[in-house]
Design a protein around this motif. Structure first.
Motif, short mmCIF file in Angstrom:
data_model
loop_
_atom_site.label_atom_id
_atom_site.label_comp_id
_atom_site.label_asym_id
_atom_site.label_seq_id
_atom_site.Cartn_x
_atom_site.Cartn_y
_atom_site.Cartn_z
N LEU A 232 -3.13 6.84 -17.88
CA LEU A 232 -2.97 6.65 -16.44
C LEU A 232 -4.28 6.22 -15.82
N THR A 233 -5.36 6.92 -16.15
CA THR A 233 -6.67 6.55 -15.62
C THR A 233 -7.07 5.15 -16.06
N ALA A 234 -6.90 4.85 -17.34
CA ALA A 234 -7.30 3.55 -17.86
C ALA A 234 -6.51 2.42 -17.18
N GLN A 235 -5.21 2.58 -17.09
CA GLN A 235 -4.39 1.51 -16.52
C GLN A 235 -4.61 1.33 -15.03
N THR A 236 -4.67 2.42 -14.27
CA THR A 236 -4.84 2.27 -12.82
C THR A 236 -6.21 1.70 -12.48
N CYS A 237 -7.23 2.07 -13.24
CA CYS A 237 -8.57 1.52 -12.99
C CYS A 237 -8.64 0.05 -13.39
N ALA A 238 -8.06 -0.28 -14.53
CA ALA A 238 -8.07 -1.68 -14.98
C ALA A 238 -7.28 -2.56 -14.01
N GLU A 239 -6.15 -2.07 -13.55
CA GLU A 239 -5.35 -2.85 -12.60
C GLU A 239 -6.08 -3.02 -11.28
N ALA A 240 -6.78 -1.98 -10.83
CA ALA A 240 -7.56 -2.09 -9.60
C ALA A 240 -8.67 -3.12 -9.76
N CYS A 241 -9.30 -3.14 -10.91
CA CYS A 241 -10.38 -4.10 -11.17
C CYS A 241 -9.84 -5.53 -11.20
N ARG A 242 -8.72 -5.74 -11.90
CA ARG A 242 -8.17 -7.09 -11.96
C ARG A 242 -7.69 -7.58 -10.60
N ARG A 243 -7.13 -6.68 -9.80
CA ARG A 243 -6.57 -7.07 -8.51
C ARG A 243 -7.64 -7.31 -7.47
N HIS A 244 -8.67 -6.46 -7.44
CA HIS A 244 -9.62 -6.50 -6.34
C HIS A 244 -11.00 -7.04 -6.73
N ALA A 245 -11.27 -7.19 -8.02
CA ALA A 245 -12.56 -7.74 -8.45
C ALA A 245 -12.32 -8.78 -9.54
#
Length: 377
Positions: free
Chosen positions: A282-295
């Motif tokens: 959960l932590t890995a996916q939500t952080c990776a998705e946040a990075c791809r979407r916003h950075a």
């Protein structure tokens, strides 16, 4: 104001596992002044005090009395860390310009209830100033909340000051109890930052409940489990993850009751080790998705906080973000366990020198604000 000055930063975070402290020397004017780590120290949170902090997350009998005594106890612990920093560095209290002390967050509800809400970090900064003989800067978050902001995260501006001296477009992920992301396109480019969701807080609690260990060292227990697709999907359905920034969160939302709700939705048959593996995912996916979407333009992800020492979590982030490099902040000059404490030394310097500590693009405040209250030595 001297351009070369020493500041101490103290942090006790959402994980409630201890107090980290750093002694920094800043050389030169301005918020981008080079800094040098002169000392670091950490002390564990006594189990009795940790239990008090966890109880204070919820309404209970005689809250004000218990909160005041817990604040005193934390300030004594902070003073112990300061004493260790001074002893190990050979500095005296008179050598320190100020201490930036975060306090222990027990409630974080910006914008709620009356439209302003509040964020509450308990400590007794007056007692800390008395015990150390050093000026203390505290209560960093409430001015931003009063200005309509989230009061968090406050570290993105420091992340850019620390890691943004190259021409690279970077993202920085802090994996403490909660995860927060900072990113920028150039040293003076637009800054973004927000809380992604839980990082270590649920993993630590689950690991302690089922193994007795305070945390899953290197993610070795999670590595033995299998991700439960139903549980992962249920947790990721929380609307927080898709909400646009500015946003911030904490134990008010992501707590044991939240996890229990999703375990019940997932149904029977989820073993404890599989839950641990799923929480890590959960932590890995939500952080990776946040990075791809916003950075999306970030050339690399720099990871700090205790989660940077979780080998399994770092592997998953690297896999999910490939080919973007995922690196520990140690490769950029500051070990991951000291970055957040260093941020509050930097924020104290901003306050003492009359510069804003927040960024309204990050927190949603109406404008830049000088943060914190000053308790002179």
């Amino acid at each position: 104001m001297p351009h070369a000055a020493r500041y101490i930063g103290l942090m006790s975070g959402t994980s409630v596992d201890g107090v980290d402290g750093v002694l920094l020397r800043f050389d030169g004017p301005g918020e981008h002044a080079p800094l040098e780590l002169l000392g670091s120290a950490s002390v564990p949170m006594p189990q009795s005090l940790r239990a008090q902090w966890l109880e204070l997350q919820h309404a209970g009998d005689n809250e004000l009395h218990r909160a005041a005594l817990a604040a005193n106890a934390l300030s004594r612990l902070y003073a112990e860390v300061v004493a260790r920093l001074l002893e190990s560095s050979g500095c005296s209290a008179e050598d320190i310009m100020a201490i930036g002390a975060h306090g222990q967050t027990v409630r974080h509800q910006p914008g709620a209830h009356d439209g302003i809400g509040y964020t509450l970090q308990l400590q007794n900064p007056a007692l800390l100033a008395e015990l150390t003989g050093v000026t203390v800067v505290a209560d960093f978050r409430s001015r931003d909340v009063a200005a309509g902001g989230q009061g968090a995260p406050l570290v993105p501006r420091f992340h850019r000051a620390l890691f943004g001296q190259s021409r690279s477009a970077l993202a920085v992920l802090n994996l403490g109890g909660m995860a927060n992301l900072s990113a920028w396109t150039a040293p003076e480019g637009a800054l973004i930052g927000f809380d992604c969701g839980p990082a270590n807080v649920l993993m630590d609690a689950w690991c302690q409940q089922h193994t007795g260990a305070p945390y899953d060292a290197q993610g070795s227990w999670a590595r033995l489990g299998r991700v439960h697709a139903g549980l992962l999907a249920s947790m990721k359905s929380d609307p927080y993850f898709d909400a646009p920034p500015p946003k911030s969160t904490g134990r008010d939302r992501f707590n044991r009751a939240w996890l229990q709700h999703h375990l019940e939705r997932a149904g029977a048959g989820v073993t404890p080790v599989d839950v641990q593996a799923t929480l890590l995912e959960l932590t890995a996916q939500t952080c990776a998705e946040a990075c791809r979407r916003h950075a999306p333009h970030a050339e690399a992800l720099v990871v700090c906080g205790g989660g940077a020492c979780n080998d399994r979590l770092m592997e998953r982030l690297g896999h999910l973000l490939a080919p973007m490099p995922v690196r520990s902040s140690a490769e950029h000059g500051l070990p991951p366990q000291w970055v957040e404490a260093a941020a509050f030394a930097w924020l104290a310097r901003q306050t003492i020198e009359g510069r804003p500590g927040n960024d309204p693009r990050v927190t949603g405040a109406r404008g830049p604000r000088i943060l914190g209250a000053i308790y002179p030595r």
